[in-house]
Write an enzyme that holds these catalytic residues in place. Structure first.
Site, PDB file in Angstrom:
ATOM      1  N   ASP A  96     -28.511  28.389  -9.242  1.00  0.00           N
ATOM      2  CA  ASP A  96     -27.203  28.729  -9.818  1.00  0.00           C
ATOM      3  C   ASP A  96     -26.134  28.011  -8.991  1.00  0.00           C
ATOM      4  OD1 ASP A  96     -25.754  31.812 -11.038  1.00  0.00           O
ATOM      5  OD2 ASP A  96     -24.721  29.994 -10.419  1.00  0.00           O
ATOM      6  N   ASP A 112     -24.559  26.078 -15.680  1.00  0.00           N
ATOM      7  CA  ASP A 112     -24.708  25.997 -14.221  1.00  0.00           C
ATOM      8  C   ASP A 112     -25.980  26.659 -13.696  1.00  0.00           C
ATOM      9  OD1 ASP A 112     -24.009  28.721 -14.371  1.00  0.00           O
ATOM     10  OD2 ASP A 112     -22.952  28.623 -12.458  1.00  0.00           O
ATOM     11  N   GLU A 113     -26.971  26.837 -14.558  1.00  0.00           N
ATOM     12  CA  GLU A 113     -28.217  27.475 -14.119  1.00  0.00           C
ATOM     13  C   GLU A 113     -29.436  26.757 -14.660  1.00  0.00           C
ATOM     14  OE1 GLU A 113     -27.962  31.391 -15.704  1.00  0.00           O
ATOM     15  OE2 GLU A 113     -26.371  31.992 -14.345  1.00  0.00           O
TER      16      GLU A 113
HETATM   17  N1  DCP Z   1     -17.452  31.374 -16.739  1.00  0.00           N
HETATM   18  C1  DCP Z   1     -16.331  31.664 -17.523  1.00  0.00           C
HETATM   19  N2  DCP Z   1     -15.938  32.957 -17.740  1.00  0.00           N
HETATM   20  C2  DCP Z   1     -16.647  33.988 -17.200  1.00  0.00           C
HETATM   21  C3  DCP Z   1     -17.787  33.722 -16.412  1.00  0.00           C
HETATM   22  C4  DCP Z   1     -18.156  32.392 -16.204  1.00  0.00           C
HETATM   23  O1  DCP Z   1     -15.687  30.722 -18.020  1.00  0.00           O
HETATM   24  N3  DCP Z   1     -16.259  35.260 -17.426  1.00  0.00           N
HETATM   25  C5  DCP Z   1     -17.825  29.949 -16.517  1.00  0.00           C
HETATM   26  C6  DCP Z   1     -17.123  29.423 -15.300  1.00  0.00           C
HETATM   27  C7  DCP Z   1     -18.179  29.349 -14.232  1.00  0.00           C
HETATM   28  C8  DCP Z   1     -19.458  29.159 -15.030  1.00  0.00           C
HETATM   29  O2  DCP Z   1     -19.228  29.781 -16.297  1.00  0.00           O
HETATM   30  O3  DCP Z   1     -17.923  28.339 -13.282  1.00  0.00           O
HETATM   31  C9  DCP Z   1     -20.662  29.779 -14.368  1.00  0.00           C
HETATM   32  O4  DCP Z   1     -20.545  31.194 -14.293  1.00  0.00           O
HETATM   33  P1  DCP Z   1     -20.985  32.050 -13.034  1.00  0.00           P
HETATM   34  O5  DCP Z   1     -20.951  33.475 -13.444  1.00  0.00           O
HETATM   35  O6  DCP Z   1     -22.231  31.520 -12.460  1.00  0.00           O
HETATM   36  O7  DCP Z   1     -19.758  31.868 -12.055  1.00  0.00           O
HETATM   37  P2  DCP Z   1     -19.414  30.781 -10.990  1.00  0.00           P
HETATM   38  O8  DCP Z   1     -20.368  29.638 -11.001  1.00  0.00           O
HETATM   39  O9  DCP Z   1     -17.977  30.431 -11.185  1.00  0.00           O
HETATM   40  O10 DCP Z   1     -19.521  31.595  -9.643  1.00  0.00           O
HETATM   41  P3  DCP Z   1     -20.770  32.024  -8.731  1.00  0.00           P
HETATM   42  O11 DCP Z   1     -20.548  31.323  -7.427  1.00  0.00           O
HETATM   43  O12 DCP Z   1     -20.635  33.504  -8.602  1.00  0.00           O
HETATM   44  O13 DCP Z   1     -22.016  31.594  -9.418  1.00  0.00           O
HETATM   45 CA    CA Z   2     -22.649  29.923 -10.746  1.00  0.00          CA
HETATM   46 CA    CA Z   3     -24.283  31.401 -13.392  1.00  0.00          CA
END
Ligand code: DCP
Ligand code: CA
Ligand code: CA
Length: 367
Positions: free
Chosen positions: A13, A112-113
Site C-alpha cells: 500500500d 495504490d495497492e
Molecule cells: N482517496 C480519496 N478519498 C478517500 C480515501 C482515499 O480520494 N476518502 C484516494 C487518495 C489516496 C488514495 O485514494 O491517496 C489511496 O487511499 P488510502 O486510503 O490508501 O490513503 P493514502 O494512500 O492517502 O494514505 P495511507 O498512507 O494511509 O495509505
Molecule cells: Ca495508501
Molecule cells: Ca490504500
C-alpha cells in the site's frame, strides 16, 4: 504454485499516495502540511480532502474531510493542491509495471495497492519473504522516490492488515504461528470488508476485536449477515481466508462515447469530436499495452437509435490509421440514410491482445 508449499502473500500500500506523488515532484513541499483536494467548484473552498501527508494528519486532517474544515485546522504554511488524478493513475501504472517484473502472480487492488503471491519466489520461506519485501520497498523507493507499507502473511486478508499495521514506510511480517496473536486484540473494523454498518451490528453483539468475532458461530454470522459475508467473516477472523491471488481478467474492449455539440450529419464536424474520443481511447489502449484488431464506430442518432459499424485494423495501427477507418465507417453509415442525424458518437476497440512484454490492466474504466 508448488504443491505443498503454504501460501505466502505480500500486500503493498503506497503511503499517502496522491500527496506523496506531489511531494516527490516538489521536494520543497516536504515537511509542510500538504493536502490534495477535490474542488467541486461551487465556491472557491467547496470540496473535500482526498489525500493528506502525515504532517497534515498531525493536525487532524483526514481523507474525505471538507476543505473548509481542513483549513480551520491547518497552520498558515500548509499547502493545498488540486487533485491530478490522471497523473497519479499514470504513476500508479508505472509502479504496477515495475512490480510485475518480480514475476509473481499479482493483482492490482486499487490505484495504490497491489497483492503478490510470493510463495514460489521465496520457496515458502518467511526469512526469504522478508528479504523479498525489503527488495520490493527498495525498488519503489529508488525508482519512484516513494515509500510504501508492506505486509506479508499467509493470505491476502492478513497481509493487508499487516500492511496497515505500521504506516508509513512499514514492513510487518505475520507468520502462520503468529496469526492468532496478531488478530486477537485487533479492532474488528480493521478487518478488510468491515465498514461502519457491520461494525455497529457486531458491537450490538459485544464483538469489538477480531478475536471476539472468531468466537461467533457460522450459524450466528449467517443470521446476522447472510451466507456469503458470514463465510468470509468466519474464515477471515480465524486467519483462514485462503483464496488465490488472481490477476484481473484481461479487458475485452476499450471504448469512449461523447455527445456532439449539436445534432448533425456533417462528416467533418463529427470527425472533429470523434477524433478526440478516439485519441482518448487510443491512449488508454496504448498505455495498457494492448493492441486491438478491430475498431468500432458507435453512432447514436437524433432518434436515440444506437448503430454500430466495425472494421479490421492492423495490430499496432497508428491513431491516424484508426481515424481513417473511422472516417470510412462514418461516411458509409451516413450514406445508408440521407435523413440520419447523429447526436452522440463513440469508438470501441475490440479483439485485444497484449503487446508482447509488460501489460497493465487497471485503467479500463470507460471515460
Ligand atoms: N482517496 C480519496 N478519498 C478517500 C480515501 C482515499 O480520494 N476518502 C484516494 C487518495 C489516496 C488514495 O485514494 O491517496 C489511496 O487511499 P488510502 O486510503 O490508501 O490513503 P493514502 O494512500 O492517502 O494514505 P495511507 O498512507 O494511509 O495509505
Ligand atoms: Ca495508501
Ligand atoms: Ca490504500
Amino acid at each position: 504454485m508448488f504443491p505443498g508449499l503454504p501460501r505466502i502473500v505480500l500486500f503493498l500500500d503506497l503511503d499517502y499516495f496522491f500527496a506523496q506523488v506531489e511531494e516527490v515532484e516538489n521536494p520543497e513541499l516536504k515537511g509542510k502540511p500538504l493536502c490534495v483536494c477535490v474542488f467541486s467548484g461551487r465556491t472557491p473552498d467547496s470540496g473535500v480532502v482526498s489525500s493528506a501527508n502525515y504532517v497534515a494528519r498531525k493536525f487532524g486532517i483526514k481523507a474525505g474531510m471538507p476543505i473548509k474544515a481542513a483549513k480551520k485546522l491547518l497552520p498558515d504554511d500548509s499547502v493545498i493542491l488540486p487533485i491530478r488524478l490522471k497523473h497519479y493513475a499514470s504513476v500508479s501504472r508505472q509502479i504496477m509495471d515495475t512490480l510485475r517484473k518480480f514475476n509473481t502472480p499479482l493483482r492490482v487492488e486499487s490505484v495504490d495497492e497491489a497483492v503478490m503471491d510470493i510463495t514460489d519466489a521465496v520457496g515458502g520461506d518467511y526469512a526469504e519473504a522478508e528479504k523479498f519485501a525489503r527488495k520490493v520497498k527498495e525498488t519503489i523507493r529508488t525508482r519512484f522516490g516513494l515509500t510504501c507499507s508492506v505486509g506479508v502473511g499467509p493470505n491476502r486478508v492478513v497481509a493487508k492488515m499487516a500492511a496497515d499495521y505500521s504506516k508509513p514506510d512499514g514492513l510487518t511480517i505475520v507468520k502462520p504461528e503468529n496469526i492468532e496473536e496478531f488478530l486477537r486484540d485487533m479492532p474488528v473494523k480493521n478487518l478488510p470488508g468491515i465498514g461502519a454498518k457491520t461494525e455497529s451490528i457486531l458491537a450490538d453483539h459485544h464483538v469489538k476485536t477480531v478475536g471476539d468475532l472468531s468466537r461467533l458461530s457460522l450459524e450466528k454470522l449467517e443470521e446476522l449477515f447472510g451466507t456469503k459475508k458470514a463465510q468470509y467473516l468466519y474464515m477471515a477472523s480465524r486467519g483462514m481466508y485462503n483464496e488465490a491471488v488472481e490477476e484481473r481478467p484481461p479487458p475485452k474492449q476499450v471504448s469512449k462515447i461523447v455527445t456532439l455539440k449539436r445534432n448533425t450529419r456533417d462528416v467533418e464536424e463529427i470527425m472533429e469530436t470523434l477524433a478526440s474520443a478516439a485519441s482518448d481511447a487510443y491512449t488508454r489502449l496504448a498505455s495498457a499495452k494492448f493492441f486491438a484488431s478491430k475498431i468500432g464506430l458507435i453512432a447514436i442518432t437524433s432518434r436515440l437509435e444506437t448503430i454500430t459499424r466495425q472494421a479490421e485494423i492492423r495490430l499496432g495501427a497508428t491513431l491516424d490509421e484508426v481515424l481513417k477507418s473511422l472516417r470510412i465507417l462514418l461516411t458509409k453509415l451516413l450514406e445508408t440514410d440521407e435523413k440520419m442525424m447523429l447526436r452522440r458518437v463513440g469508438v470501441r476497440f475490440t479483439g485485444l491482445t497484449p503487446v508482447p512484454g509488460q501489460t497493465s490492466l487497471n485503467i479500463f474504466s470507460e471515460g
